[in-house]
Design an enzyme around this catalytic site. Sequence first.
Site, short mmCIF file in Angstrom:
data_model
loop_
_atom_site.label_atom_id
_atom_site.label_comp_id
_atom_site.label_asym_id
_atom_site.label_seq_id
_atom_site.Cartn_x
_atom_site.Cartn_y
_atom_site.Cartn_z
N GLN A 48 64.77 -21.95 7.11
CA GLN A 48 63.88 -20.89 7.58
C GLN A 48 62.55 -21.40 8.10
O GLN A 48 61.86 -20.71 8.85
CB GLN A 48 63.67 -19.87 6.46
CG GLN A 48 64.97 -19.16 6.07
CD GLN A 48 64.78 -18.13 4.99
OE1 GLN A 48 64.87 -18.43 3.82
NE2 GLN A 48 64.52 -16.90 5.37
N HIS A 68 73.26 -20.58 17.22
CA HIS A 68 73.40 -20.92 18.64
C HIS A 68 74.50 -20.12 19.33
O HIS A 68 74.70 -20.26 20.54
CB HIS A 68 73.68 -22.43 18.77
CG HIS A 68 72.44 -23.25 18.50
ND1 HIS A 68 72.47 -24.51 17.98
CD2 HIS A 68 71.14 -22.96 18.66
CE1 HIS A 68 71.23 -24.97 17.84
NE2 HIS A 68 70.41 -24.04 18.25
N ASP A 80 65.72 -23.38 15.44
CA ASP A 80 65.55 -24.72 16.03
C ASP A 80 64.14 -25.26 15.77
O ASP A 80 63.96 -26.44 15.47
CB ASP A 80 65.76 -24.69 17.55
CG ASP A 80 67.23 -24.46 17.90
OD1 ASP A 80 68.03 -24.27 16.97
OD2 ASP A 80 67.55 -24.47 19.10
N ARG A 105 58.00 -23.20 -4.32
CA ARG A 105 59.47 -23.30 -4.32
C ARG A 105 59.92 -23.50 -2.88
O ARG A 105 59.65 -22.66 -2.02
CB ARG A 105 60.07 -22.01 -4.88
CG ARG A 105 61.57 -21.97 -4.76
CD ARG A 105 62.20 -20.67 -5.22
NE ARG A 105 63.61 -20.75 -4.99
CZ ARG A 105 64.36 -19.78 -4.48
NH1 ARG A 105 63.84 -18.60 -4.19
NH2 ARG A 105 65.65 -19.98 -4.29
N HIS A 150 70.03 -23.75 -0.37
CA HIS A 150 69.60 -22.43 0.11
C HIS A 150 70.28 -22.18 1.46
O HIS A 150 69.63 -22.10 2.51
CB HIS A 150 68.07 -22.36 0.21
CG HIS A 150 67.52 -20.96 0.24
ND1 HIS A 150 66.51 -20.54 -0.59
CD2 HIS A 150 67.81 -19.88 1.00
CE1 HIS A 150 66.21 -19.27 -0.34
NE2 HIS A 150 67.00 -18.85 0.63
N ASN A 194 70.87 -20.84 -4.46
CA ASN A 194 70.14 -19.60 -4.24
C ASN A 194 71.12 -18.49 -3.86
O ASN A 194 71.79 -18.56 -2.84
CB ASN A 194 69.13 -19.76 -3.09
CG ASN A 194 68.38 -18.46 -2.82
OD1 ASN A 194 67.59 -18.02 -3.66
ND2 ASN A 194 68.65 -17.83 -1.69
N GLU A 195 71.21 -17.49 -4.72
CA GLU A 195 71.93 -16.25 -4.44
C GLU A 195 73.41 -16.43 -4.09
O GLU A 195 73.82 -16.24 -2.93
CB GLU A 195 71.22 -15.48 -3.32
CG GLU A 195 69.81 -15.07 -3.69
CD GLU A 195 69.18 -14.11 -2.68
OE1 GLU A 195 69.68 -14.01 -1.56
OE2 GLU A 195 68.19 -13.45 -3.04
N ASN A 337 65.79 -13.10 -8.18
CA ASN A 337 65.25 -12.61 -6.91
C ASN A 337 65.41 -11.10 -6.90
O ASN A 337 66.48 -10.58 -7.24
CB ASN A 337 66.03 -13.17 -5.71
CG ASN A 337 65.72 -14.64 -5.46
OD1 ASN A 337 64.90 -15.24 -6.15
ND2 ASN A 337 66.39 -15.22 -4.49
N TYR A 339 64.29 -7.35 -4.71
CA TYR A 339 63.61 -6.66 -3.61
C TYR A 339 63.64 -5.14 -3.75
O TYR A 339 62.66 -4.48 -3.45
CB TYR A 339 64.23 -7.06 -2.26
CG TYR A 339 63.88 -8.49 -1.89
CD1 TYR A 339 62.73 -8.79 -1.18
CD2 TYR A 339 64.69 -9.56 -2.30
CE1 TYR A 339 62.38 -10.09 -0.87
CE2 TYR A 339 64.35 -10.87 -2.00
CZ TYR A 339 63.19 -11.14 -1.29
OH TYR A 339 62.85 -12.42 -1.00
N GLU A 407 61.81 -14.94 -6.30
CA GLU A 407 61.53 -14.26 -5.02
C GLU A 407 61.24 -12.79 -5.25
O GLU A 407 61.96 -12.12 -6.00
CB GLU A 407 62.73 -14.32 -4.06
CG GLU A 407 62.85 -15.56 -3.25
CD GLU A 407 64.05 -15.51 -2.30
OE1 GLU A 407 64.31 -14.46 -1.71
OE2 GLU A 407 64.71 -16.56 -2.18
C1 BGC Z 1 66.76 -14.98 0.54
C2 BGC Z 1 65.66 -15.41 1.49
C3 BGC Z 1 65.37 -14.28 2.46
C4 BGC Z 1 64.85 -13.11 1.65
C5 BGC Z 1 64.36 -11.93 2.45
C6 BGC Z 1 66.60 -13.57 0.02
O1 BGC Z 1 67.85 -13.00 -0.09
O2 BGC Z 1 66.87 -15.89 -0.52
O3 BGC Z 1 66.06 -16.58 2.14
O4 BGC Z 1 64.51 -14.64 3.48
O5 BGC Z 1 65.90 -12.67 0.81
O6 BGC Z 1 65.39 -11.26 3.09
#
Ligand code: BGC
Length: 509
Positions: A48, A68, A80, A105, A150, A194-195, A337, A339, A407
């Site tokens: 990223q 790509h 890129d 991290r 990741h 990760n995830e 993580n 959200y 996260e």
């Molecule tokens: C991921 C990140 C991503 C973030 C926001 C997570 O699922 O680990 O790489 O950018 O969410 O969408």
Amino acid sequence: MKVNMLLSKLFILVKLIVMVLCELENETMKIRKLSDGMKLSIASAAYQIEGAWNVADKSPSIWDIISHKPNVINDGTTGDDACKSYEYYKRDIEMIKFLGVDSYRFSISWPRILPTGFPNKISDNGVRYYNNVINELLANGIEPIVTIYHWDLPQSLQDLGGWANPLIANWFEDYSRILFKTFGDRVKTWITINEPKQIGLFGYGLSYLAPRLNIHGVGEYITAKHMLLAHARVWHLYDEQFRPQQKGTIGITIATDFRTGMTESPEDIQAGSDAMDFEVGLYAHPIFSADGDFPESVKRRVAKRSKEQGFGRSRLPKFTDEEIEFVKGTSDFYGFNHYSTRFYTREGFAPGTYPVPSFDDDLGAVSSYKNYTPAAIIHCTEIPKGMRQALNWVKESCNNPPVMITENGFGTLGGLQDKDRVRYIMRYIDSVLDAVDDGVNVTMYTVWSLMDNFEWVNGLRIKFGIFETDYDSNMKTRRPRLSAFWFRHLVATRTLDPNFEAQFLNLEF
Ligand code: BGC
């Protein structure tokens, strides 16, 4: 004309009501001190941010390949160049230093270190780059927290099946051994994967993330088993061969958004709890529960549907007794993580709602974000109480492990005055503190992300950074957003103050 005016008045009224409601919710927030021992951190991931996708001997990862291809990334961009962190890593560290956080991290790119994917060739360039980053962090008093994987698998390994090939456990172990040998004298916190859900479900079960295989109802379960075994191999490797000298910790990060009932009805509550088992327990239960193995509800539902569908055996592979023992207890902490929260019900679900077979069909429920205002990127819909509930789920279902929040963050379409992000983060940390009061052992809180970066299939359009990245400039110049100043202030004062705008009156630089 009249209708238009009426509509616009109605729109303003609705907006006002929403604003008042938000204010009311804010008013209930008090000034709070962060809990002692809760470290603060900021995060990113290799693909990223690094760019330099083909410099020196680096080979392509699965993300180089799919980004790509035409019509894969929503805005047609690629990683890129991304943030050009490979070239200008020192600037990232200056920004982290500015924030004053305890740790950073970041992840290591497997094909940058091992261009063939295998340990027969170790890239000097790759090693030099990560040595530079680690040393620069340490020189600035920032602890490196390294994610081993990741999402950027070497394409060469994908060509051999990637996480669907059980030999991935060997390949992942070989790669990790090199990281421990090379960087383990200085890196004391490792995250294996990760995830796993995002990798397996979205990459093998659906065609959302790389490698976009879309073999639903099968790919996600095979890879779940292989990721758990590969993770456990690496935990044992570290535990037995490296921990005695290096004295670090190692664990896994699991996407732990909250899933709950659409209503309080027993059926909906059951649907929410089953969703938690499918989406989180599938990966957490084998590692953290006392009895190990996949959750009973997932085993039962997938076996039943597989039988009805004429599969000779359950599409969810079995662990042997030895494997169950081997995986159990293999994480020193729960990497968490989070959200948002989704609400589940079985009302309105019928076979055929989803493709058959599939993960969603096996779960047999429909879900939504209810009436919460959707964020620019839907999985950031702001429902802070879900943070507390998800943390309590971990406490109850996973034997109350130390939880490192690896996260939490908010995606927008840009702008320096990101009050919406500050508000989101503030309310989520408030919810973390509620969970701490409930007895959840939270040892770290991390904001995703340090700066705007390549947001997977959303490309560069969706922005998670507390620093803005100017993609039009050659150097990918950064500027701190309001949220960067706010977070810096939080780090310095360890005080969560809902009157965050007033805080800036007292800021000194
Ligand atoms: C991921 C990140 C991503 C973030 C926001 C997570 O699922 O680990 O790489 O950018 O969410 O969408």
